[in-house]
Design a protein around this motif. Structure first.
Motif, PDB file in Angstrom:
ATOM      1  N   ARG A 112       8.372   6.300   5.781  1.00 45.41           N
ATOM      2  CA  ARG A 112       7.330   7.258   6.180  1.00 45.41           C
ATOM      3  C   ARG A 112       6.059   6.539   6.621  1.00 45.41           C
ATOM      4  NH1 ARG A 112       9.157  10.087   1.641  1.00 45.41           N
ATOM      5  NH2 ARG A 112       7.377   9.330   0.409  1.00 45.41           N
ATOM      6  N   ALA A 113       5.849   5.328   6.110  1.00 52.99           N
ATOM      7  CA  ALA A 113       4.676   4.536   6.517  1.00 52.99           C
ATOM      8  C   ALA A 113       4.903   3.826   7.847  1.00 52.99           C
ATOM      9  CB  ALA A 113       4.348   3.515   5.437  1.00 52.99           C
ATOM     10  N   GLY A 114       6.071   4.071   8.459  1.00 51.85           N
ATOM     11  CA  GLY A 114       6.360   3.480   9.760  1.00 51.85           C
ATOM     12  C   GLY A 114       6.892   2.066   9.694  1.00 51.85           C
ATOM     13  N   ASP A 165       0.824  -1.208   0.000  1.00 54.48           N
ATOM     14  CA  ASP A 165       0.000   0.000   0.000  1.00 54.48           C
ATOM     15  C   ASP A 165       0.859   1.260   0.000  1.00 54.48           C
ATOM     16  OD1 ASP A 165      -2.242  -1.577   0.007  1.00 54.48           O
ATOM     17  OD2 ASP A 165      -2.690  -1.311   2.136  1.00 54.48           O
ATOM     18  N   ALA A 166       1.941   1.245   0.772  1.00 55.92           N
ATOM     19  CA  ALA A 166       2.816   2.420   0.838  1.00 55.92           C
ATOM     20  C   ALA A 166       3.473   2.700  -0.510  1.00 55.92           C
ATOM     21  CB  ALA A 166       3.884   2.219   1.911  1.00 55.92           C
ATOM     22  N   LEU A 167       3.893   1.658  -1.204  1.00 50.08           N
ATOM     23  CA  LEU A 167       4.541   1.850  -2.500  1.00 50.08           C
ATOM     24  C   LEU A 167       3.530   2.271  -3.568  1.00 50.08           C
ATOM     25  CD1 LEU A 167       6.971  -1.198  -2.373  1.00 50.08           C
ATOM     26  CD2 LEU A 167       7.626   1.222  -2.324  1.00 50.08           C
ATOM     27  N   MET A 168       2.324   1.731  -3.511  1.00 43.47           N
ATOM     28  CA  MET A 168       1.301   2.127  -4.470  1.00 43.47           C
ATOM     29  C   MET A 168       0.821   3.561  -4.232  1.00 43.47           C
ATOM     30  SD  MET A 168       0.584   0.185  -6.930  1.00 43.47           S
ATOM     31  CE  MET A 168       0.909  -1.488  -7.482  1.00 43.47           C
ATOM     32  N   GLU A 170      15.203   3.388  -5.972  1.00 49.96           N
ATOM     33  CA  GLU A 170      15.489   2.636  -4.747  1.00 49.96           C
ATOM     34  C   GLU A 170      15.367   3.550  -3.534  1.00 49.96           C
ATOM     35  OE1 GLU A 170      19.058   0.349  -4.830  1.00 49.96           O
ATOM     36  OE2 GLU A 170      18.610  -0.568  -6.786  1.00 49.96           O
ATOM     37  N   SER A 171      15.872   4.760  -3.662  1.00 48.98           N
ATOM     38  CA  SER A 171      15.842   5.704  -2.541  1.00 48.98           C
ATOM     39  C   SER A 171      14.423   6.148  -2.200  1.00 48.98           C
ATOM     40  CB  SER A 171      16.697   6.933  -2.876  1.00 48.98           C
ATOM     41  OG  SER A 171      16.634   7.891  -1.844  1.00 48.98           O
ATOM     42  N   THR A 172      13.623   6.502  -3.224  1.00 52.09           N
ATOM     43  CA  THR A 172      12.259   6.962  -2.927  1.00 52.09           C
ATOM     44  C   THR A 172      11.392   5.817  -2.410  1.00 52.09           C
ATOM     45  OG1 THR A 172      11.571   6.651  -5.253  1.00 52.09           O
ATOM     46  CG2 THR A 172      12.373   8.847  -4.604  1.00 52.09           C
TER      47      THR A 172
END
Length: 226
Positions: free
Chosen positions: A153-155, A133-136, A144-146
């Motif tokens: 950031r999603a914990g 979900d975080a990547l989508m 790779e960095s982002t």
């Protein structure tokens, strides 16, 4: 009839499926059983119902005991996959009886491959769905960095996932290879592509069209029981 197939990394050459096309999914989409019947024996195992719908190495989202499974073949770099993700998530939540299986199919380059591997590494923390979900949800260019930043950031514990990726690389690569083999055997040529129940649905759907496809799949399943 479903006439549009989306190529990897390219916009569709015609609009999204119309309501009439979506309602015709039962007659126009290709049943899993019909597809596998025409394949070589070596392909039958990779396209078996158990392998496609119930791969034990891929955690299930939605309702694990649901009556219909949606399998999504997607790439975290695919703009159409990202765009459709909120509607698909909302449908799964509202319906309450859908098993959701996310199959990483990284077809858009090295960054996609890295993100897919890292997402699968989160299953060893029981966080694969959260990582997906975080990547989508990313709005920036995938690197790779982002990817790592979005997950952090999603914990999520990215450092542990990186260690798990190194530790379980062979198992993760095997999952990706199975998903790639299935997507190609089904004749998919780009992301997103779906299996809904036992129907093959290549291309982009709206939330309403997903709901109609799920209803078609349920009717087909019920008719087989009669």
């Amino acid at each position: 009839m479903i006439t549009q197939t989306m190529s990897a990394g390219r916009a569709p050459t015609s609009p999204q499926l119309s309501r009439r096309h979506a309602l015709a999914l039962t007659s126009a989409a290709l049943l899993l059983g019909g597809r596998t019947a025409a394949l070589a024996a070596s392909d039958l195992e990779v396209l078996s119902e158990a392998s496609v719908l119930r791969d034990p190495e891929i955690p299930v989202a939605g309702n694990p005991a649901g009556d219909i499974t949606i399998v999504e073949f997607a790439d975290y770099q695919c703009p159409y996959c990202r765009k459709i993700a909120p509607d698909l998530h909302a449908l799964v939540k509202e319906d309450g009886k859908i098993r959701m299986v996310f199959k990483d199919w990284p077809v858009l380059g090295p960054a996609s491959v890295y993100a897919a591997r890292l997402a699968l590494a989160f299953k060893y923390q029981d966080k694969f769905v959260e990582a997906h979900d975080a990547l989508m949800a990313m709005t920036s260019r995938l690197t790779e960095s982002t990817a790592r930043d979005a997950l952090a950031r999603a914990g999520l514990d990215v450092d542990r996932a990186s260690r798990d990726l190194d530790k379980h690389r062979a198992a993760i690569e095997a999952v990706l290879k199975r998903s790639d083999s299935q997507a190609k055997a089904f004749g998919f040529v780009g992301t997103p592509s779906y299996i809904i129940g036992k129907f093959r649905v290549p291309g982009v759907l709206t939330k309403e069209q997903f709901a109609m496809a799920v209803a078609d799949a349920r009717r087909a399943a019920a008719s087989k029981k009669e």
